[in-house]
Structures are given as C-alpha cells and as structure tokens.
Design an enzyme around this catalytic site. Structure first.
Site, PDB file in Angstrom:
ATOM      1  N   TRP A 186      -1.126  10.704  -0.620  1.00 55.94           N
ATOM      2  CA  TRP A 186      -0.696  10.276   0.709  1.00 55.94           C
ATOM      3  C   TRP A 186       0.271  11.323   1.256  1.00 55.94           C
ATOM      4  O   TRP A 186       1.165  11.766   0.538  1.00 55.94           O
ATOM      5  CB  TRP A 186       0.022   8.920   0.684  1.00 55.94           C
ATOM      6  N   GLU A 227      -5.056   7.888   0.685  1.00 51.12           N
ATOM      7  CA  GLU A 227      -4.470   6.737   1.398  1.00 51.12           C
ATOM      8  C   GLU A 227      -4.331   7.065   2.888  1.00 51.12           C
ATOM      9  O   GLU A 227      -3.811   8.110   3.252  1.00 51.12           O
ATOM     10  CB  GLU A 227      -3.089   6.410   0.803  1.00 51.12           C
ATOM     11  N   LYS A 229      -3.185   6.090   7.008  1.00 52.02           N
ATOM     12  CA  LYS A 229      -2.053   5.468   7.699  1.00 52.02           C
ATOM     13  C   LYS A 229      -2.259   5.537   9.202  1.00 52.02           C
ATOM     14  O   LYS A 229      -2.856   6.474   9.695  1.00 52.02           O
ATOM     15  CB  LYS A 229      -0.761   6.187   7.291  1.00 52.02           C
ATOM     16  N   ASP A 261      -3.552   0.596   2.213  1.00 50.27           N
ATOM     17  CA  ASP A 261      -2.217  -0.008   2.145  1.00 50.27           C
ATOM     18  C   ASP A 261      -2.169  -1.000   3.302  1.00 50.27           C
ATOM     19  O   ASP A 261      -2.401  -0.619   4.457  1.00 50.27           O
ATOM     20  CB  ASP A 261      -1.170   1.110   2.295  1.00 50.27           C
ATOM     21  N   HIS A 264      -0.639  -0.296   6.746  1.00 53.79           N
ATOM     22  CA  HIS A 264      -1.035   0.909   7.474  1.00 53.79           C
ATOM     23  C   HIS A 264      -2.103   0.714   8.543  1.00 53.79           C
ATOM     24  O   HIS A 264      -2.857   1.627   8.842  1.00 53.79           O
ATOM     25  CB  HIS A 264      -1.505   1.979   6.478  1.00 53.79           C
ATOM     26  N   HIS A 288      -2.692  -0.662  -1.919  1.00 51.39           N
ATOM     27  CA  HIS A 288      -1.243  -0.780  -1.946  1.00 51.39           C
ATOM     28  C   HIS A 288      -0.917  -2.114  -1.303  1.00 51.39           C
ATOM     29  O   HIS A 288      -1.280  -2.354  -0.148  1.00 51.39           O
ATOM     30  CB  HIS A 288      -0.576   0.345  -1.146  1.00 51.39           C
ATOM     31  N   ASP A 296       4.842  -0.804   9.518  1.00 41.82           N
ATOM     32  CA  ASP A 296       4.775  -0.505   8.085  1.00 41.82           C
ATOM     33  C   ASP A 296       6.167  -0.605   7.467  1.00 41.82           C
ATOM     34  O   ASP A 296       6.721   0.376   6.989  1.00 41.82           O
ATOM     35  CB  ASP A 296       4.204   0.911   7.931  1.00 41.82           C
ATOM     36  N   ASP A 298       7.336  -2.254   4.866  1.00 41.63           N
ATOM     37  CA  ASP A 298       7.471  -2.346   3.406  1.00 41.63           C
ATOM     38  C   ASP A 298       8.447  -3.416   2.948  1.00 41.63           C
ATOM     39  O   ASP A 298       9.293  -3.174   2.089  1.00 41.63           O
ATOM     40  CB  ASP A 298       7.814  -0.972   2.824  1.00 41.63           C
ATOM     41  N   ASP A 328       3.505  -1.754  -3.306  1.00 38.42           N
ATOM     42  CA  ASP A 328       4.174  -0.638  -2.620  1.00 38.42           C
ATOM     43  C   ASP A 328       5.070  -1.178  -1.516  1.00 38.42           C
ATOM     44  O   ASP A 328       4.621  -1.440  -0.416  1.00 38.42           O
ATOM     45  CB  ASP A 328       3.125   0.326  -2.028  1.00 38.42           C
TER      46      ASP A 328
HETATM   47  C1  RNT Z   1       3.788   5.471   2.838  1.00 42.35           C
HETATM   48  C2  RNT Z   1       2.751   5.108   1.856  1.00 42.35           C
HETATM   49  C3  RNT Z   1       2.974   5.609   0.462  1.00 42.35           C
HETATM   50  C4  RNT Z   1       4.390   5.458  -0.007  1.00 42.35           C
HETATM   51  C5  RNT Z   1       4.614   5.726  -1.471  1.00 42.35           C
HETATM   52  C6  RNT Z   1       6.054   5.902  -1.789  1.00 42.35           C
HETATM   53  O1  RNT Z   1       3.635   4.837   4.047  1.00 42.35           O
HETATM   54  O2  RNT Z   1       2.569   3.729   1.835  1.00 42.35           O
HETATM   55  O3  RNT Z   1       2.082   4.993  -0.380  1.00 42.35           O
HETATM   56  O4  RNT Z   1       4.885   4.193   0.272  1.00 42.35           O
HETATM   57  O5  RNT Z   1       3.857   6.798  -1.856  1.00 42.35           O
HETATM   58 ZN    ZN Z   2       1.273   2.952   0.346  1.00 44.75          ZN
END
Ligand code: RNT
Ligand code: ZN
Length: 420
Positions: A186, A227, A229, A261, A264, A288, A296, A298, A328
């Site tokens: 990523w 990955e 986004k 993820d 994303h 993720h 995003d 988290d 994640d």
């Molecule tokens: C970032 C991605 C990625 C990170 C990690 C730390 O938006 O989700 O996967 O969160 O690699």
């Molecule tokens: Zn991620």
C-alpha cells in the site's frame, strides 16, 4: 464453569440445533482460523526505524498515555492483548518495525531478515505466523508525497529496492514459521489537487510493483497483495492505487491478491458486497478490517452491522481458505491495548455469529422466492442467544468470557503502561 453457565449453554445449543446450526462445530472450526493482529495499533504506526511523525496520507488522533516506544514494550503490550483474545492469531508487521542493534541503522532499501529475527522468535514462541508490509510512508525518501509512482527514477529505485527486500523478508518469515506470509503493498501516493496527468503515475506504479514481485519467491510462501484507496489526508484529489487500478493489477498478474480495506471506499459502498463479487474471480483475496467513521478514520472495529455482514459473506461463501483477514485500525485516544482487544474480540464475535446462521435454509428461502419468510427469519435470528455461545467459545479458548477482562487492562495500565 458454573452449573448455571453449563445449563445456559446447553439451552442455547439446543435452540440453535433446532434451526440446523451446530454450535460445537462452529466453535471448533473458528479456533483454527487465523486472524492477523496489526502491531501498529500499539504505537500509533510509528515503528523503530526513524524519528519523526507518521506521514503519507494516514493519521492517528489522540495522545493517551503509556504508548510503547521500544520493541520490548510493544511485545509486552501484544502479549497482554493476546491473553485476552480468543482464537488463532497471526502477527502483522510493518517494515518500519525492524529491530536494529545498538547504534546500527539500515535504510529501508537494505533491510534484511536478520532485522526481524526477534519478531520471528516472538511469533514462533506463540505459534503465530507473520504477515508483512513494506513501509512506503514516514520516510524522507518520499518525494513530494510519492514513492513507487514518483517521476524521479532515483526515488522509484529506492522504493522498489525496499519492496524487493520485503519479499525476501516475507519468504524468511514463511520458512521460519511454516505459515505463508501475506505481503501487502500500500502506498499513499497521490495528489492534493487536480492532477494534469492521471495515467503516467499509474503506469509508473504498475512498472514498480512488477519489478518488486519479480523478486524471486515461492508463491506458496509469499502472497503479495495490492491495497487500494479512495483518498488520503493531503492527497484528496487523486490516489494512484485506486480501486480499479489495484483490482486490475491483481487480475492481470498471477499470484497477486487484491486487498480491500473497508475504510477505503465511498461511505455508502460496502465491502461485504464486494467480497462475494471478488470470490467469483479470484482464488484468494485479502482484507483489512477497520471501522470508517465518515472517512478512513481507522476507529476500533465494533460488533456492528457491516462488520457482521462482512463476516457472514466470508462464512457463507465458504471463504476461510480463500480470504486472508487482518485488522487495521489505530486509535491513540484510548488505552491502546484495550483497543486491540475490543477490535479483535469483535471480529471473532462477527465470525462466530456468522457461523451460527443457518445459511442453507436461508439460501433456499431466497431461491424459492420466499422473501416474507426470509425477512422474518433473518430478523428473528438477531435475538437468538448468541452471547451465550460467545462466552462458551471464550471459555474453551481459555480467555475471560465477560467484561471482567477489563480489570486486567486497568491493572496493566497502572503497573506497566503508566510507569513508562
Ligand atoms: C492506509 C492503509 C494501510 C495502513 C497500514 C498501516 O490507509 O489502510 O493498510 O493502514 O499499512
Ligand atoms: Zn489498510
């Protein structure tokens, strides 16, 4: 286990059996399904190979005391978290968590397996496999926010070498632990404002990832992923590794997995719906698991509707052998160890809940167009005694079943984290 608890579980087991769900089989199966635990929740995605802040399109918020700042502290915190989580775990590392000897420094293009030997020992002692991530952020060789897609050949070269080094390290992890290593690529590469060229960066990104995966490796041991986004902080207008880019890359390159993820995508898109779509075409995919709140962000994974729905799709698509699951998220505003535990337990709950659903029956109702009964049944299932099965699962995994696990966190915070 008290008589009451025994009785309670027997009743729940019977209730589920009546609708064709075998709770014993569900618990037994779940115990062996690995879920990857992200080391970066423990220290706000900082790592040990640089000084300075987290950069590259992602951000933690909060300043809760007691953060781990050394490898030993991070390992202690992971251990504390592991002791409160049921189920099978894998360890998810980032390259920035390399552990150097005193006074040693090795830049990311030159890191070697030996810089992760302590992590291998840690994982082996706990019977865990390891997943890995090259770290394409928080580094001064990101040029104008770009790495693998940079127009500057020197910059690209540095990051390609980093990716190749990570393939070698991933293979080392797989060989040492005997468990395949999922290696996720990523980058936050993108532009804050309207770009003048959208294809050029993508062609360079494509070429760079191709060079990375050309590093010799056994595809049974190392599973490279890409990955996607939708946007990052500071790169709101354009992301090189968009959904279409990564999906197409994975589709057109053998042994490369797409990684979704669930933070994303646009807020009304759901990854639960994308899982079965991808499983129609890809032998294996990776996830993720996070919680996006408006963006995003988290946040810690909750036992909420979309989390449950994602787990259901994996289970009813019979995806345990085909879907690599990793958490994640990063929350620095609450106790970081508790954040790990809550999120991991919730994903386990979501999986167990999915396994306590009579899919064959529900599918039949759908295929016979019995939509009235299907709706009724899906709603009735929501108040089945799932909590009782969950507690039984925790007990069988040897972890505290109810909220009293939080006492351990309070004690650990007082004696270890706040004493740092
Ligand atoms: C970032 C991605 C990625 C990170 C990690 C730390 O938006 O989700 O996967 O969160 O690699
Ligand atoms: Zn991620």
């Amino acid at each position: 286990m008290s008589e009451n608890e025994k009785q309670e579980y027997m009743l729940a087991k019977e209730a589920y059996a009546k609708i064709g769900v075998d709770t014993e089989a569900a618990m037994e199966r779940l115990k062996s399904v690995p879920v990857s635990l992200h080391c970066w929740q423990g220290d706000d995605v900082i790592g040990f190979d640089h000084e300075g802040p987290l950069t590259g399109g992602i951000q933690t918020t909060g300043n809760y005391p007691g953060k781990a700042t050394t490898p030993q502290q991070l390992m202690d915190d992971i251990d504390q978290a592991l002791s409160l989580m049921p189920g099978c775990k894998k360890l998810n590392l980032h390259a920035s968590y390399a552990i150097f000897e005193k006074g040693e420094f090795v830049d990311r293009d030159k890191i070697e397996p030996k810089h992760f030997a302590k992590w291998v020992q840690f994982a082996k002692e706990r019977n865990m496999g390891i997943d890995f991530n090259p770290t394409f952020f928080s580094h001064d060789k990101m040029k104008d926010g770009l790495t693998l897609s940079s127009p500057d050949p020197e910059t690209r070269k540095f990051w390609i070498e980093h990716g190749k080094a990570c393939i070698r390290i991933s293979e080392y992890f797989a060989k040492e632990t005997g468990i395949p290593c999922v290696m996720n690529i990523w980058t936050g590469d993108g532009y804050k404002d309207v770009p003048a060229d959208r294809m050029g960066p993508r062609l360079r990104y494509k070429d760079s990832i191709e060079q990375i995966i050309a590093e010799p490796h056994d595809p049974k041991l190392v599973k490279p992923c890409v990955e996607s986004k939708v946007f990052g902080i500071g790169v709101e207008s354009y992301t090189v590794g968009s959904a279409e880019f990564t999906l197409s890359f994975a589709a057109s390159h053998e042994n490369v997995l797409p990684l979704m993820d669930n933070g994303h995508y646009h807020p009304t898109e759901v990854v639960s719906d994308k899982i079965p779509a991808l499983l129609c075409f890809y032998p294996e995919i990776a996830l993720h698991i996070t919680r996006p709140v408006r963006w995003d962000s988290d946040h810690v994974v909750l036992f909420d509707d979309e989390t449950k729905e994602m787990a259901k799709e994996i289970v009813r698509c019979d995806g345990f052998e085909r879907v690599y699951m990793a958490l994640d998220y990063f929350d620095a505003s609450i106790n970081r160890v508790s954040a790990w535990v809550v999120g991991f337990r919730n994903w386990q709950k979501a999986l167990l809940n999915a396994m306590c659903t009579p899919y064959e029956h529900l599918k039949k109702l759908q295929d016979q167009s019995q939509f009235t009964e299907l709706m009724m049944m899906q709603e009735e299932l929501k108040t089945y005694p799932f909590g009782v099965v969950w507690k039984e699962y925790c007990r069988r995994c040897g972890v505290i079943a109810d909220e009293s696990w939080f006492k351990e966190i309070k004690n650990y915070e007082k004696t270890v984290q706040l004493a740092r």
